[in-house]
Scaffold this motif. Structure first.
Motif, PDB file in Angstrom:
ATOM      1  N   GLY A 210      -7.378   9.274   1.766  1.00  0.00           N
ATOM      2  CA  GLY A 210      -6.873   8.186   0.950  1.00  0.00           C
ATOM      3  C   GLY A 210      -6.916   8.485  -0.535  1.00  0.00           C
ATOM      4  O   GLY A 210      -7.149   9.622  -0.957  1.00  0.00           O
TER       5      GLY A 210
ATOM      6  N   SER B 264     -12.854   6.794   1.282  1.00  0.00           N
ATOM      7  CA  SER B 264     -11.394   6.818   1.282  1.00  0.00           C
ATOM      8  C   SER B 264     -10.859   8.249   1.222  1.00  0.00           C
ATOM      9  O   SER B 264      -9.951   8.620   1.978  1.00  0.00           O
TER      10      SER B 264
ATOM     11  N   GLU C  20       1.506   7.256   3.636  1.00  0.00           N
ATOM     12  CA  GLU C  20       0.396   7.017   4.551  1.00  0.00           C
ATOM     13  C   GLU C  20      -0.958   7.048   3.836  1.00  0.00           C
ATOM     14  O   GLU C  20      -1.922   6.423   4.294  1.00  0.00           O
ATOM     15  N   ARG C  21      -1.043   7.730   2.708  1.00  0.00           N
ATOM     16  CA  ARG C  21      -2.320   7.773   1.984  1.00  0.00           C
ATOM     17  C   ARG C  21      -2.681   6.391   1.427  1.00  0.00           C
ATOM     18  O   ARG C  21      -3.869   6.064   1.292  1.00  0.00           O
TER      19      ARG C  21
ATOM     20  N   GLY D 130      -8.402  -2.113  -1.586  1.00  0.00           N
ATOM     21  CA  GLY D 130      -7.336  -1.192  -1.224  1.00  0.00           C
ATOM     22  C   GLY D 130      -6.764  -0.536  -2.464  1.00  0.00           C
ATOM     23  O   GLY D 130      -7.304  -0.674  -3.567  1.00  0.00           O
TER      24      GLY D 130
ATOM     25  N   ALA E 270       1.208   4.058  -3.111  1.00  0.00           N
ATOM     26  CA  ALA E 270       0.964   5.476  -2.848  1.00  0.00           C
ATOM     27  C   ALA E 270       2.141   6.330  -3.325  1.00  0.00           C
ATOM     28  O   ALA E 270       1.940   7.362  -3.985  1.00  0.00           O
TER      29      ALA E 270
ATOM     30  N   ALA F  40      -9.535   3.264  -4.608  1.00  0.00           N
ATOM     31  CA  ALA F  40      -9.491   1.886  -4.101  1.00  0.00           C
ATOM     32  C   ALA F  40     -10.301   0.979  -5.007  1.00  0.00           C
ATOM     33  O   ALA F  40     -11.244   1.409  -5.677  1.00  0.00           O
TER      34      ALA F  40
ATOM     35  N   PHE G 175      -4.125   4.665   4.512  1.00  0.00           N
ATOM     36  CA  PHE G 175      -5.493   5.142   4.775  1.00  0.00           C
ATOM     37  C   PHE G 175      -6.485   4.465   3.820  1.00  0.00           C
ATOM     38  O   PHE G 175      -7.592   4.088   4.224  1.00  0.00           O
ATOM     39  N   THR G 176      -6.083   4.321   2.565  1.00  0.00           N
ATOM     40  CA  THR G 176      -6.959   3.710   1.564  1.00  0.00           C
ATOM     41  C   THR G 176      -7.222   2.250   1.890  1.00  0.00           C
ATOM     42  O   THR G 176      -8.370   1.771   1.797  1.00  0.00           O
TER      43      THR G 176
ATOM     44  N   LEU H  38      -5.468   7.662  11.830  1.00  0.00           N
ATOM     45  CA  LEU H  38      -6.153   8.191  10.654  1.00  0.00           C
ATOM     46  C   LEU H  38      -6.425   9.681  10.840  1.00  0.00           C
ATOM     47  O   LEU H  38      -6.630  10.149  11.979  1.00  0.00           O
TER      48      LEU H  38
ATOM     49  N   SER I  82       0.826  -1.206   0.000  1.00  0.00           N
ATOM     50  CA  SER I  82       0.000   0.000   0.000  1.00  0.00           C
ATOM     51  C   SER I  82       0.862   1.259   0.000  1.00  0.00           C
ATOM     52  O   SER I  82       0.562   2.236  -0.705  1.00  0.00           O
TER      53      SER I  82
END
Length: 561
Positions: free
Chosen positions: A317, A312, A69-70, A94, A61, A320, A73-74, A250, A57
């Motif tokens: 995010g 998201s 981190e996005r 995701g 990103a 996804a 988050f997604t 988050l 993930s």
């Protein structure tokens, strides 16, 4: 008793209600009974998938042009909702590699705010498509188009990773050729340590996949590469040095900024994101069905994808969808219900809360190695060889053109061109399949004598057309062209349409012209063998013609007129 049994056997199956179609599989699984043993199996599968999704993930990103981190988050927000609301028991949602190209381009042009708005629009489109039960039509996107843009995405992903593989600190453009030219210009600035870290991570991933396929190769590669980088104090860019680390929680939910002009500009990107999310999620669900023998609910799945994409971006995010590799990992790890996907999201949240400071030590070169493997896995090499080696020239053209447009122009343009080109080729093939066979001397002298009638038909008095296949716009001109080639005008035209499944408006227009020409030549027209709905269509579409045909069941009846 016999009467009741007979009635039960002859009663047609009840069609599923609207509520049945959109009932999430999670609810269906709970209705069937959820045991502690099932929870244990789902928890093990969810943990396994979370371990795979953690580095993947973040890598997706970063490749998409946003902080790592996005991606987390997604996977947490989008993944949880896709499993909780979706129409598949095993789907894991995701961020996926398929989005990298389109997300990167949107971020380059409009920043994250533009991406959030485009993803929100795509989510709403998916909800509408699913609610209107149009999910079936997404499956009609031709296989060469899907293979072409998927392999093009793989090449674009690979090209974007050379920056971190080489250890360069440059800003890459979105277009392929300028990107490669910039990499060549800065080739002299390559950091050997970054290359070594990439090779080390790739070796671990390939080695575990070959010799220990059940081990989490991505995570092992990231851990070893991070340890080597830290212990040897290698001058290699890490998540902390490039992005300042990863947060533990988050972010607070926030609505993307709305701008009408930006909405109009982002609409093509939103449509592309919605198509990609729909295609990949349904493909993933089909793969899961094939592995388990279950059946997913397509439109319920699309609604879940739409809701997940909207949620998201509320939590920072990106786009996804259902992830095929992670879904397959879930099944192989023993996942039985959507609870496994929900727990995968919960475990990712726990990893982020506990290990966020350690994630900052991950070298970007190791994440680049992960995406190199992802690019190879989605490159569709085997399918490309099959299409290029065995498919028709038209399918080859669609594949190659979609691939080249994806790499060198734009993914949106590639999908649009591929679908339109495939549709035109399909129409051409359908038109070629329609046959209009002419029988100018159907009746000879002997047959005319046998009829023994004063107005017995003589040679040349009858011309018969046998039309095979759908009489639609792609084939409508054949009848007119054959008519133009006839020399002497017969007394009667017989159209055998017994194998015609339908007539469209253009076909009706061609028939109207045919009837008018026959009327001008004082000839009659008899249509034989047409099905009831075809007769209704012909009458409706040719009601203004100067001549109306006779309809008969067989040629024999038409010949005896």
């Amino acid at each position: 008793m016999e009467t009741a049994t007979r009635k039960t056997m002859t009663t047609p199956p009840k069609s599923p209600s609207y509520a049945d179609i959109f009932t999430p599989k999670l609810i269906s699984c709970f209705r069937e009974g959820y045991t502690l043993q099932t929870l244990r199996a789902d928890a093990i599968a969810g943990l396994t998938v979370a371990i795979v999704a953690l580095p993947l993930s973040m890598a997706i990103a970063i490749a998409s042009g946003v902080p790592p981190e996005r991606g987390l988050f997604t996977a947490i927000v989008g993944g949880l909702l896709i499993s909780a609301l979706g129409g598949s028991r095993f789907q894991i949602g995701g961020p996926t590699a398929a989005f990298i190209v389109v997300v990167f381009n949107v971020v380059q042009r409009h920043g994250y705010d533009g991406l959030a708005l485009a993803t929100l629009m795509a989510g709403l489109l998916l909800v509408i498509i699913g609610a209107l039960r149009l999910g079936t039509y997404i499956k009609y996107i031709p296989y060469p188009v899907v293979t072409g843009f998927t392999s093009g995405i793989a090449v674009s992903i690979l090209a974007s990773q050379f920056k971190d593989i080489m250890g360069l600190d440059v800003s890459l453009p979105g277009d392929f050729l300028p990107k490669m030219m910039l990499l060549v210009q800065h080739a002299g600035e390559t950091v050997p340590a970054a290359v070594l870290v990439t090779v080390l991570a790739l070796g671990i991933i390939i080695g575990t996949k070959r010799f220990r396929p059940h081990w989490p190769g991505f995570l092992i590669a990231v851990v070893v590469a991070s340890a080597v980088t830290y212990l040897l104090d290698l001058h290699v860019a890490t998540i902390a040095s490039r992005f300042g680390g990863v947060p533990r929680t988050l972010p607070s939910p926030a609505m993307p900024a709305f701008d009408l002009n930006l909405v109009k500009e982002l609409l093509p990107d939103a449509i592309t994101i919605a198509l990609l999310a729909g295609i990949e999620s349904l493909l993933s669900a089909v793969v899961a069905d094939g592995m388990t023998g279950r059946r997913h609910r397509s439109n319920c799945e699309l609604v879940a994808q739409g809701v997940a994409n909207c949620a998201s971006v509320f939590f920072g995010g990106i786009s996804a969808t259902g992830a095929i590799a992670r879904t397959a990992t879930n099944i192989r790890s023993g996942g039985r219900t959507p609870v496994a996907g929900i727990l995968h999201a919960v475990f990712l949240l726990l990893f982020m809360a506990v290990a966020a400071p350690l994630l900052g030590y991950i070298p970007l070169a190791a994440l680049a190695a992960i995406l190199v493997m992802v690019a190879w896995n989605i490159s569709e090499i085997r399918h490309i060889r099959h299409i290029l080696g065995r498919a028709t020239m038209g399918d080859r053209f669609v594949l190659v053109s979609t691939f080249l447009l994806t790499v060198f122009v734009d993914l949106t343009v590639a999908i649009e061109f591929g679908v339109v080109a495939a549709a035109i080729l399909f129409v051409h093939r359908m038109a070629e399949a329609v046959e209009v066979e002419t029988h100018e001397h159907l009746i000879d002298e002997d047959e005319a004598d046998i009829l023994n009638r004063p107005d017995a038909t003589t040679p040349g008095d009858v011309v018969v057309y046998t039309i095979s296949g759908p009489f639609f716009f792609g084939a409508a001109q054949r009848l007119s062209s054959i008519l133009d080639r006839i020399g002497d005008t017969p007394k009667r035209y017989i159209l055998d349409m017994s194998t015609v499944p339908f007539v469209d408006a253009t076909g009706g227009s061609a028939l109207s012209s045919f009837f008018d020409t026959a009327h001008g030549r004082n000839a009659e027209v008899v249509i034989v063998g047409a099905r009831d709905h075809v007769i209704r269509d012909i009458r409706h579409l040719t009601h203004e013609s100067a001549l109306q045909p006779h309809f008969m069941a067989s040629r024999e009846e038409a010949l005896k007129l």
